[in-house]
Structures are given as structure tokens and as C-alpha cells.
Write an enzyme that holds these catalytic residues in place. Sequence first.
Site, mmCIF file in Angstrom:
data_model
loop_
_atom_site.group_PDB
_atom_site.id
_atom_site.type_symbol
_atom_site.label_atom_id
_atom_site.label_comp_id
_atom_site.label_asym_id
_atom_site.label_seq_id
_atom_site.Cartn_x
_atom_site.Cartn_y
_atom_site.Cartn_z
ATOM 1 N N HIS A 40 0.850 -1.188 0.000
ATOM 2 C CA HIS A 40 0.000 0.000 0.000
ATOM 3 C C HIS A 40 0.881 1.230 0.000
ATOM 4 O O HIS A 40 1.915 1.247 0.659
ATOM 5 C CB HIS A 40 -0.926 0.022 1.226
ATOM 6 C CG HIS A 40 -2.072 0.950 1.067
ATOM 7 N ND1 HIS A 40 -1.976 2.297 1.347
ATOM 8 C CD2 HIS A 40 -3.325 0.739 0.609
ATOM 9 C CE1 HIS A 40 -3.135 2.862 1.085
ATOM 10 N NE2 HIS A 40 -3.970 1.955 0.627
ATOM 11 N N ASP A 59 -7.859 -5.579 0.079
ATOM 12 C CA ASP A 59 -8.379 -6.441 -0.985
ATOM 13 C C ASP A 59 -7.963 -7.900 -0.833
ATOM 14 O O ASP A 59 -8.427 -8.755 -1.585
ATOM 15 C CB ASP A 59 -7.902 -5.926 -2.355
ATOM 16 C CG ASP A 59 -8.513 -4.582 -2.684
ATOM 17 O OD1 ASP A 59 -9.729 -4.421 -2.456
ATOM 18 O OD2 ASP A 59 -7.791 -3.690 -3.152
HETATM 19 N N1 CMC Z 1 4.323 -7.636 -4.718
HETATM 20 C C1 CMC Z 1 5.662 -7.565 -4.888
HETATM 21 N N2 CMC Z 1 6.382 -6.429 -4.830
HETATM 22 C C2 CMC Z 1 5.716 -5.293 -4.586
HETATM 23 C C3 CMC Z 1 4.331 -5.270 -4.377
HETATM 24 C C4 CMC Z 1 3.629 -6.490 -4.450
HETATM 25 N N3 CMC Z 1 2.288 -6.522 -4.279
HETATM 26 N N4 CMC Z 1 3.929 -4.001 -4.142
HETATM 27 C C5 CMC Z 1 5.023 -3.224 -4.189
HETATM 28 N N5 CMC Z 1 6.107 -4.018 -4.451
HETATM 29 C C6 CMC Z 1 7.499 -3.563 -4.515
HETATM 30 C C7 CMC Z 1 7.807 -2.861 -5.825
HETATM 31 O O1 CMC Z 1 8.279 -3.768 -6.793
HETATM 32 C C8 CMC Z 1 8.857 -1.879 -5.398
HETATM 33 O O2 CMC Z 1 10.079 -2.569 -5.232
HETATM 34 P P1 CMC Z 1 11.513 -1.806 -5.444
HETATM 35 O O3 CMC Z 1 11.513 -0.615 -4.531
HETATM 36 O O4 CMC Z 1 12.511 -2.859 -5.058
HETATM 37 O O5 CMC Z 1 11.548 -1.431 -6.885
HETATM 38 C C9 CMC Z 1 8.395 -1.436 -3.996
HETATM 39 O O6 CMC Z 1 7.662 -2.566 -3.498
HETATM 40 C C10 CMC Z 1 7.521 -0.205 -3.991
HETATM 41 O O7 CMC Z 1 6.475 -0.411 -4.931
HETATM 42 P P2 CMC Z 1 5.703 0.758 -5.659
HETATM 43 O O8 CMC Z 1 4.957 0.200 -6.815
HETATM 44 O O9 CMC Z 1 6.647 1.887 -5.903
HETATM 45 O O10 CMC Z 1 4.719 1.175 -4.486
HETATM 46 P P3 CMC Z 1 3.459 2.097 -4.637
HETATM 47 O O11 CMC Z 1 3.272 2.753 -3.344
HETATM 48 O O12 CMC Z 1 3.610 2.974 -5.834
HETATM 49 O O13 CMC Z 1 2.276 1.083 -4.967
HETATM 50 C C11 CMC Z 1 0.561 -0.509 -4.711
HETATM 51 C C12 CMC Z 1 1.345 0.636 -4.051
HETATM 52 C C13 CMC Z 1 -0.632 -0.849 -3.834
HETATM 53 C C14 CMC Z 1 0.029 -0.050 -6.069
HETATM 54 C C15 CMC Z 1 1.484 -1.730 -4.869
HETATM 55 O O14 CMC Z 1 1.912 -2.189 -3.604
HETATM 56 C C16 CMC Z 1 0.819 -2.861 -5.633
HETATM 57 O O15 CMC Z 1 0.882 -2.893 -6.875
HETATM 58 N N6 CMC Z 1 0.158 -3.845 -4.926
HETATM 59 C C17 CMC Z 1 -0.570 -4.893 -5.569
HETATM 60 C C18 CMC Z 1 -1.940 -4.381 -6.007
HETATM 61 C C19 CMC Z 1 -2.872 -4.167 -4.846
HETATM 62 O O16 CMC Z 1 -3.026 -5.021 -3.970
HETATM 63 N N7 CMC Z 1 -3.567 -3.024 -4.845
HETATM 64 C C20 CMC Z 1 -4.570 -2.685 -3.831
HETATM 65 C C21 CMC Z 1 -4.128 -1.542 -2.989
HETATM 66 S S1 CMC Z 1 -5.117 -1.299 -1.521
HETATM 67 C C22 CMC Z 1 -6.742 -0.996 -2.024
HETATM 68 C C23 CMC Z 1 -6.970 0.087 -2.990
HETATM 69 O O17 CMC Z 1 -6.185 1.005 -3.199
HETATM 70 O O18 CMC Z 1 -8.011 0.069 -3.586
#
Ligand code: CMC
Length: 428
Positions: A306, A363
Site C-alpha cells: 500500500h 483487498d
Molecule cells: N508484490 C511484490 N512487490 C511489490 C508489491 C507487491 N504486491 N507491491 C510493491 N512491491 C514492490 C515494488 O516492486 C517496489 O520494489 P523496489 O523498490 O525494489 O523497486 C516497492 O515494493 C515499492 O512499490 P511501488 O509500486 O513503488 O509502491 P506504490 O506505493 O507505488 O504502490 C501498490 C502501491 C498498492 C500499487 C502496490 O503495492 C501494488 O501494486 N500492490 C498490488 C496491487 C494491490 O493489492 N492493490 C490494492 C491496494 S489497496 C486498495 C486500494 O487502493 O483500492
Amino acid sequence: MSSTNVTLTTADKSVSLPLVEGSQGPSCIDIASIYRATGHFTFDPGFAATAACKSAITFIDGEKGVLLYRGYPIEQLAAKSRFLEVAYLLLEGELPTPAQMHAFEDQVTHHTMMHESLKHFLRGFHYDAHPMAMLAATVASLSAFYHDAENPEDPAQRKLAAIRLIAKMPTLAAAIYRYSIGWPVRYPRNNLEYVDRFVHMLFEVPSEPLAINPVVTKALDLLFILHADHEQNASASTVRLVGSTGANLYASVAAGITALWGPAHGGANEAVLKMLTEIGDAKNVDKAVARAKDKESGFRLMGFGHRVYKNFDPRAKIIRGMAHEVLEKLGVQDPLLDVALKLEEAALKDDYFISHKLYPNVDFYSGIIYKALKIPTNMFTVMFAIARTAGWVSQWIEQHEMPGGRIGRPRQVYVGAKPRDYQAIDQR
Ligand code: CMC
């Protein structure tokens, strides 16, 4: 609310920037004057450190796993309130008195009908259209039906549009579901409360009366409370950005629905269930975790991570408990719950997930509950949208009531071609 200032110094200029203090959370540096004073923009893709508005609706402390709606902890609301009361709280800022609650419930109940022409509109879709596509389109189309409540400048029209949307969203969602499976659309029953009315519209068949299990009502009501608002997330920000142009509430919320659909946001609940189904068995969990750590794979653990929560998502904790309760009370044996539990356990002790502060989010377990309630996977994000409507309309109304509103218009770092001369096609 401004107290001290910070000074930003560039190569040849210095600017004093006021700090903006909220009632909780970190203070913000007001950078609005930076461009004029220094000639520089600020660069923050994804808004990692940028507040785009002031808001008094929802507060999150991501480090401590705190979520408050209008100051009330989510745990207390989940345990003691119900969705429609929470919707009132988000919209009005205070918990209702019995008389206020009665009046609100009455208003919502009397705005649940959908215009008959919407049925014809739905018929324009192929039966296998994704429900989110149909929801976004039908909500956008509401502005064509309700000209009496379209003017964002009029407080009474704003409120009426908000009530209409909260009231009609379950009706639209149920009609969309029934259309997709070829069942006749059911009309809302005024003798039922919000959640039961929705369940009735979703599942009732002409051949026999529907007995609604209170376990189903309680689970859905809880999920709706937990999904009702989440401050400036992607869909709420979309609603506000569209709202900032002066667009009406239906158009603004339709845009929010499309933002919610993406798997990085609300679409994650559908993606989690697909992922768990693909993993299939607890014995395959380690392989899935290894794949999620491999950046080359392009695979992420859906329902993990998140932007704001870096310790735990308080909603996920509550939903996890509810998933166990629902499966037990409904007597559902779902092997996907075992896969989810094993996946959570494996990820929570893995160095990659620990160091990246990745925890199950809202989720992760919600799909297992929806599945146990016999809600099809492609409707999961629609369920999220029904609940989040309370937040979207509250955010949109607040935006219009807060002084100093301006059109949302980000700047960019241009990385394209420098000026060049056009060449006629035969000279290229
Ligand atoms: N699995 C594996 N690695 C991950 C994941 C994951 N689910 N989420 C983030 N990372 C890693 C990402 O690869 C990155 O690694 P590095 O720094 O080594 O390059 C680091 O963690 C930071 O990721 P980010 O994409 O820059 O983080 P963000 O804050 O931009 O994204 C997120 C947040 C929720 C979009 C992301 O964690 C994600 O894609 N999660 C899976 C989708 C998900 O479950 N979404 C629902 C979110 S909660 C409900 C809602 O918003 O509706």
C-alpha cells in the site's frame, strides 16, 4: 493554520515557503509560489509526498495503521455502526441523531428506483460486458436523467445528487449483474434496509421467496463500512480532479469508478481471487512468493502493499477475522482460504516483503468473503464501488464547500523533441 516557514534555496534564488499544519499528520510545505519565485516546478510523480487538497473527512496514519472517518476509529465503526450511518457521517461530518438517521434513511430509500430507460440502456451491452464497464457508463448516464440535480454550484442540488448516487448504486449494480446472467431486473423493496435491499435485488428469483441470511447482511455491511472512504486515493483524487472542472457529480463519480477498476486500486480484489485460483494449492505458495520477488516476472502479489500503510492495513485485519467467521457460519469449505493464509504467512516472514514493508491490504481477504456470499468474481470491484460512493460524494461535496478551490492542473517535465521544422511528407 500556517505557522513557521521553510526556506528553499536554488542556485540563484531563495524563497520562504509557509508550512501548512493540519489537525493531525505531517505538516506540508506550501509550494504554490515556487514557480513564480524560482522558475522551478516540483516533480513528484504518483504524488508520493504531495497533498493536493485540505480535507476533514478521513485521516490515515500509515506508519501506525490508523484509519479514522471524521475522527472515529475504523475498528469502532466496524464493530458498532452500520454502512448507512457511516455514509451519513462521511457526508455530514457528525454521527446522526435518531431523527437525523431516520430522515436520511428515508431519503435514501425513496431514491433507490432506477429510471426505466436505464434498462434499455443496459440492453445495449453485450451480456458478457465487464460489470465495471456497465457501471461506469450507467452512472455517467444518470446526468442525462437528473437535470434537476446537476448544478455543482447549488448546495441543495449537490446534496440531492449525493443521496441519489448512494441510493441508486446498489440498484444499478444488481441490475447489471442480473442483466449479465439473463435474469429479470428486480425493483428495490422499501421495507428492507440498505444492504438487504441490495441482496434481494441481486439474488431474488421469481420462483421462490428469498430468505436473507443475517451472516450475509453483517458481512456485506462490514465490507461496505471498511471500503467507504480512504482519503485521497486514486479514485477519490480522480473524482476531485474531474469535479474541479465544474463537472457534475454523476460525471465525476463515473470517472472515479473507472479509476477504481484498475488492479493497482480496487480491481485488486478481483485480481487477488484470480491469483489465488491460479496458485491453486498451498504447496505452490513458495513458488508464487519467489515469482513476486523477481522483478523480471512482472508478477506482484495482488492484495499486498500500500502506498500509505507501511505497517499493516487496519481494514485487512478486520476483514481477515470476518473471512474466517463467514466461512465457518455459512459452512463453506474454501481451499482458497488455505492458499491465502499460507501466502500471507510466507510473505510476512520473507525478507523482501519485510524490507519493502509489504503487508496484506483491504483487498486480500475481501474476495474470499464475496465468493462465500456467491458474488461472482467480476462483480467484486462493483461491490467496492457501491461502498466507496459514500466517500466519493463526500469528497466531491467537500471540494465544492472548501474555499479557494481551483481547477486541478498538474505541470510536467517535458522530455520530448526540441522545436523543429515541419517537413512535407515527400521530403521525409
Ligand atoms: N508484490 C511484490 N512487490 C511489490 C508489491 C507487491 N504486491 N507491491 C510493491 N512491491 C514492490 C515494488 O516492486 C517496489 O520494489 P523496489 O523498490 O525494489 O523497486 C516497492 O515494493 C515499492 O512499490 P511501488 O509500486 O513503488 O509502491 P506504490 O506505493 O507505488 O504502490 C501498490 C502501491 C498498492 C500499487 C502496490 O503495492 C501494488 O501494486 N500492490 C498490488 C496491487 C494491490 O493489492 N492493490 C490494492 C491496494 S489497496 C486498495 C486500494 O487502493 O483500492
